[in-house]
Write a protein that holds these residues in place. Structure first.
Motif, PDB file in Angstrom:
ATOM      1  N   VAL A 296       0.857  -1.176   0.000  1.00 27.79           N
ATOM      2  CA  VAL A 296       0.000   0.000   0.000  1.00 27.79           C
ATOM      3  C   VAL A 296       0.895   1.229   0.000  1.00 27.79           C
ATOM      4  O   VAL A 296       1.987   1.219   0.549  1.00 27.79           O
ATOM      5  N   ARG A 297       0.416   2.285  -0.646  1.00 29.49           N
ATOM      6  CA  ARG A 297       1.211   3.507  -0.736  1.00 29.49           C
ATOM      7  C   ARG A 297       1.031   4.381   0.493  1.00 29.49           C
ATOM      8  O   ARG A 297       1.915   5.156   0.854  1.00 29.49           O
ATOM      9  N   ASP A 298      -0.139   4.308   1.132  1.00 29.49           N
ATOM     10  CA  ASP A 298      -0.382   5.145   2.311  1.00 29.49           C
ATOM     11  C   ASP A 298      -1.657   4.639   2.966  1.00 29.49           C
ATOM     12  O   ASP A 298      -2.331   3.754   2.434  1.00 29.49           O
ATOM     13  N   TYR A 299      -2.002   5.201   4.109  1.00 23.89           N
ATOM     14  CA  TYR A 299      -3.265   4.859   4.746  1.00 23.89           C
ATOM     15  C   TYR A 299      -3.812   6.093   5.440  1.00 23.89           C
ATOM     16  O   TYR A 299      -3.097   7.067   5.706  1.00 23.89           O
ATOM     17  N   ILE A 300      -5.110   6.050   5.707  1.00 30.03           N
ATOM     18  CA  ILE A 300      -5.743   7.175   6.388  1.00 30.03           C
ATOM     19  C   ILE A 300      -6.775   6.607   7.364  1.00 30.03           C
ATOM     20  O   ILE A 300      -7.456   5.618   7.054  1.00 30.03           O
ATOM     21  N   VAL A 301      -6.842   7.216   8.545  1.00 31.47           N
ATOM     22  CA  VAL A 301      -7.696   6.712   9.610  1.00 31.47           C
ATOM     23  C   VAL A 301      -9.030   7.453   9.612  1.00 31.47           C
ATOM     24  O   VAL A 301      -9.071   8.681   9.537  1.00 31.47           O
ATOM     25  N   LYS A 302     -10.127   6.682   9.686  1.00 27.06           N
ATOM     26  CA  LYS A 302     -11.467   7.268   9.773  1.00 27.06           C
ATOM     27  C   LYS A 302     -11.759   7.688  11.210  1.00 27.06           C
ATOM     28  O   LYS A 302     -11.328   6.982  12.137  1.00 27.06           O
ATOM     29  N   PRO A 303     -12.521   8.734  11.433  1.00 22.86           N
ATOM     30  CA  PRO A 303     -12.990   9.691  10.429  1.00 22.86           C
ATOM     31  C   PRO A 303     -11.834  10.587   9.989  1.00 22.86           C
ATOM     32  O   PRO A 303     -10.964  10.920  10.785  1.00 22.86           O
ATOM     33  N   PHE A 304     -11.852  10.984   8.741  1.00 22.10           N
ATOM     34  CA  PHE A 304     -10.753  11.786   8.216  1.00 22.10           C
ATOM     35  C   PHE A 304     -11.285  13.108   7.660  1.00 22.10           C
ATOM     36  O   PHE A 304     -12.472  13.212   7.324  1.00 22.10           O
ATOM     37  N   LYS A 305     -10.409  14.065   7.591  1.00 23.80           N
ATOM     38  CA  LYS A 305     -10.764  15.355   6.995  1.00 23.80           C
ATOM     39  C   LYS A 305     -10.524  15.288   5.490  1.00 23.80           C
ATOM     40  O   LYS A 305      -9.551  14.675   5.043  1.00 23.80           O
ATOM     41  N   GLU A 306     -11.430  15.917   4.748  1.00 22.89           N
ATOM     42  CA  GLU A 306     -11.325  15.868   3.287  1.00 22.89           C
ATOM     43  C   GLU A 306      -9.979  16.387   2.793  1.00 22.89           C
ATOM     44  O   GLU A 306      -9.373  15.819   1.886  1.00 22.89           O
ATOM     45  N   GLU A 307      -9.507  17.482   3.421  1.00 25.17           N
ATOM     46  CA  GLU A 307      -8.250  18.060   2.942  1.00 25.17           C
ATOM     47  C   GLU A 307      -7.064  17.130   3.190  1.00 25.17           C
ATOM     48  O   GLU A 307      -6.091  17.130   2.419  1.00 25.17           O
ATOM     49  N   VAL A 308      -7.149  16.318   4.279  1.00 23.00           N
ATOM     50  CA  VAL A 308      -6.072  15.365   4.539  1.00 23.00           C
ATOM     51  C   VAL A 308      -6.087  14.264   3.484  1.00 23.00           C
ATOM     52  O   VAL A 308      -5.032  13.850   2.971  1.00 23.00           O
ATOM     53  N   LEU A 309      -7.281  13.797   3.133  1.00 24.40           N
ATOM     54  CA  LEU A 309      -7.403  12.773   2.093  1.00 24.40           C
ATOM     55  C   LEU A 309      -6.834  13.288   0.772  1.00 24.40           C
ATOM     56  O   LEU A 309      -6.047  12.597   0.103  1.00 24.40           O
ATOM     57  N   VAL A 310      -7.220  14.525   0.404  1.00 26.08           N
ATOM     58  CA  VAL A 310      -6.750  15.094  -0.866  1.00 26.08           C
ATOM     59  C   VAL A 310      -5.238  15.300  -0.839  1.00 26.08           C
ATOM     60  O   VAL A 310      -4.540  15.035  -1.822  1.00 26.08           O
ATOM     61  N   GLU A 311      -4.738  15.758   0.300  1.00 32.38           N
ATOM     62  CA  GLU A 311      -3.293  15.987   0.405  1.00 32.38           C
ATOM     63  C   GLU A 311      -2.517  14.680   0.210  1.00 32.38           C
ATOM     64  O   GLU A 311      -1.527  14.628  -0.525  1.00 32.38           O
ATOM     65  N   LYS A 312      -2.982  13.615   0.865  1.00 31.76           N
ATOM     66  CA  LYS A 312      -2.284  12.330   0.741  1.00 31.76           C
ATOM     67  C   LYS A 312      -2.426  11.771  -0.673  1.00 31.76           C
ATOM     68  O   LYS A 312      -1.469  11.235  -1.240  1.00 31.76           O
ATOM     69  N   ALA A 313      -3.623  11.901  -1.251  1.00 25.83           N
ATOM     70  CA  ALA A 313      -3.817  11.419  -2.618  1.00 25.83           C
ATOM     71  C   ALA A 313      -2.947  12.207  -3.601  1.00 25.83           C
ATOM     72  O   ALA A 313      -2.410  11.646  -4.556  1.00 25.83           O
ATOM     73  N   GLY A 314      -2.794  13.517  -3.312  1.00 25.09           N
ATOM     74  CA  GLY A 314      -1.994  14.373  -4.183  1.00 25.09           C
ATOM     75  C   GLY A 314      -0.521  14.012  -4.184  1.00 25.09           C
ATOM     76  O   GLY A 314       0.221  14.399  -5.081  1.00 25.09           O
ATOM     77  N   ARG A 315      -0.090  13.257  -3.174  1.00 24.39           N
ATOM     78  CA  ARG A 315       1.300  12.794  -3.160  1.00 24.39           C
ATOM     79  C   ARG A 315       1.487  11.589  -4.076  1.00 24.39           C
ATOM     80  O   ARG A 315       2.605  11.231  -4.426  1.00 24.39           O
ATOM     81  N   ILE A 316       0.378  10.969  -4.437  1.00 31.10           N
ATOM     82  CA  ILE A 316       0.453   9.745  -5.244  1.00 31.10           C
ATOM     83  C   ILE A 316       0.100  10.025  -6.705  1.00 31.10           C
ATOM     84  O   ILE A 316       0.750   9.527  -7.623  1.00 31.10           O
ATOM     85  N   ILE A 317      -0.958  10.816  -6.923  1.00 27.76           N
ATOM     86  CA  ILE A 317      -1.372  11.147  -8.285  1.00 27.76           C
ATOM     87  C   ILE A 317      -1.389  12.664  -8.439  1.00 27.76           C
ATOM     88  O   ILE A 317      -1.459  13.399  -7.446  1.00 27.76           O
ATOM     89  N   GLU A 318      -1.341  13.112  -9.659  1.00 33.76           N
ATOM     90  CA  GLU A 318      -1.337  14.550  -9.931  1.00 33.76           C
ATOM     91  C   GLU A 318      -2.777  15.049  -9.964  1.00 33.76           C
ATOM     92  O   GLU A 318      -3.570  14.630 -10.809  1.00 33.76           O
ATOM     93  N   LEU A 319      -3.114  15.920  -9.026  1.00 31.41           N
ATOM     94  CA  LEU A 319      -4.471  16.450  -8.938  1.00 31.41           C
ATOM     95  C   LEU A 319      -4.494  17.851  -9.536  1.00 31.41           C
ATOM     96  O   LEU A 319      -3.876  18.775  -9.021  1.00 31.41           O
ATOM     97  N   LYS A 320      -5.223  18.004 -10.621  1.00 35.89           N
ATOM     98  CA  LYS A 320      -5.339  19.317 -11.258  1.00 35.89           C
ATOM     99  C   LYS A 320      -6.679  19.944 -10.899  1.00 35.89           C
ATOM    100  O   LYS A 320      -7.719  19.279 -11.006  1.00 35.89           O
ATOM    101  N   PRO A 321      -6.674  21.195 -10.462  1.00 40.70           N
ATOM    102  CA  PRO A 321      -7.943  21.859 -10.140  1.00 40.70           C
ATOM    103  C   PRO A 321      -8.882  21.844 -11.334  1.00 40.70           C
ATOM    104  O   PRO A 321      -8.460  21.997 -12.481  1.00 40.70           O
ATOM    105  N   LEU A 322     -10.159  21.684 -11.052  1.00 42.80           N
ATOM    106  CA  LEU A 322     -11.175  21.627 -12.095  1.00 42.80           C
ATOM    107  C   LEU A 322     -11.736  23.016 -12.312  1.00 42.80           C
ATOM    108  O   LEU A 322     -12.190  23.667 -11.374  1.00 42.80           O
ATOM    109  N   SER A 323     -11.731  23.487 -13.563  1.00 41.18           N
ATOM    110  CA  SER A 323     -12.324  24.787 -13.859  1.00 41.18           C
ATOM    111  C   SER A 323     -13.788  24.599 -14.197  1.00 41.18           C
ATOM    112  O   SER A 323     -14.182  23.586 -14.755  1.00 41.18           O
TER     113      SER A 323
END
Length: 382
Positions: free
Chosen positions: A99-126
């Protein structure tokens, strides 16, 4: 290309939270309620990231992860485990499966996005077609500089803009600022102690909120080594000290992809106004020239066939300005537009000294130029 994120969780609430967390980003969210469904969706869609719950009916996360990693076609898909507080140790045990990472529930959305952003490239949606930001729109600029005089110089030099310029002196303050309110552009002194500028740059680029934020380096012109290092690691540009504030403003506007045409072109009544201010540097002349033909064509298309070329703020003439004015007049003729020039006595006198400009007629005011245009016969386009 849009990222595909597969969330495998028997909790519909968690799947909704995941969907909401990634909504601002260019991602397609796929869902499955257990490991069996998750494997099927993964095989069909080949997601870029799987968010995998540990405890689920039918097939739990551990079994799905094991099967996933045993499949040659699927084993390279990165997986982030989602677990309750009590399952933290279990996740650490199964981490060896892959596994690349883990996150403990309940989690904050920004923490989930931050961790996911370390794995994949997240581009803001216009939202819909991108609306060009204007030079007159507000923006937030952060200056990371341990010399207050430099921060003050930038704030004073750009105070005519709608930009809010904040100064901090340390790497820690900069990170705090970016976390609370990501700026539109960041300037970092390359002379900060202990290589802090480059450490800060790496942190900015690994934060999903500032990953694409333009970053300028500030450095004394003779310090070539940090300039080369900044260019190598990917700083947007380097600004040398003493700072040319006009150049800085131009580079900021370019880095933020701002529409600066409104500084030079505007419709007043039935006329297109083209204004060249007292700052007639080569970069400004080039900027005006870039906008000129499209703006004139746009005016014609909207039913305006008169142009007033206003150079009365110019303090002196040089070849760059002369070429620009010649180009403007020729474009007017090509498009069948009437034109008049507004200038001051200094410019009018200087024009008498050149063969190509000695016959130019200058009006003293915009009103006088408009009155002159109303008396001119319409030009035929070339």
């Amino acid at each position: 290309m849009r990222n595909k994120v597969l969330t495998v969780d028997d909790s519909k609430t968690v799947r909704i939270i995941v969907r909401k967390a990634f909504k601002p980003y260019d991602c397609e969210i796929l869902e499955a309620a257990n490991g069996v469904e998750g494997l099927a969706v993964a095989a069909k869609e080949m997601p870029d990231l799987i968010l995998l719950d540990v405890t689920m009916p039918v097939m739990d996360g551990v079994e799905m992860l094991t099967k996933l990693k045993a499949d040659p076609q699927l084993k390279s898909i990165p997986v982030m485990m989602l677990t309750a507080e009590g399952g933290r140790d279990n996740v650490l045990k199964i981490a060896k499966i892959g596994v690349r990472d883990y996150i403990v529930k309940p989690f904050k959305e920004e923490v989930l996005v931050e961790k996911a952003g370390r794995i994949i490239e997240l581009k803001p949606l216009s939202d819909g077609p991108a609306k060009a930001r204007s030079i007159f729109d507000p923006a937030t600029l952060l200056v990371v500089e341990d010399k207050p005089a430099i921060v003050q110089q930038i704030q004073e030099g750009l105070k005519h803009t709608p930009w809010k310029i904040h100064g901090v002196s340390t790497q820690g303050e900069a990170i705090d600022f970016c976390t609370k309110s990501p700026p539109d552009l960041i300037m970092i002194s390359l002379s900060l102690p202990e290589d802090a500028a480059f450490t800060l740059f790496r942190l900015i680029r690994t934060n999903v909120k500032t990953k694409y934020t333009p970053v300028f380096g500030l450095v004394v012109k003779t310090e070539t080594a940090p300039q080369q290092q900044a260019q190598t690691v990917g700083f947007t540009t380097v600004i040398t000290k003493p700072i040319d504030l006009g150049e800085l403003e131009t580079k900021i506007a370019k880095a933020m992809n701002l529409d600066t045409s409104q500084r030079y072109f505007a419709i007043e009544g039935d006329c297109l106004m083209m204004k060249v201010s007292d700052n007639s540097s080569q970069s400004v002349i080039a900027e005006v020239a870039t906008y000129m033909k499209p703006k004139m064509a746009e005016a014609v298309d909207a039913g305006h066939n008169k142009v007033i070329i206003d150079v009365h703020q110019l303090k002196s003439l040089h070849m760059g300005v002369i070429k620009l004015l010649v180009q403007a007049m020729q474009t007017c003729r090509d498009l069948g537009m009437q034109f008049a020039i507004v200038g001051n006595s200094v410019i009018a006198t200087e024009c008498k000294g050149f063969e190509d400009t000695r016959t130019w007629t200058f009006h003293e005011s915009v009103d006088e130029a408009k009155a002159s245009l109303s008396k001119q016969p319409a030009l035929a386009s070339a």
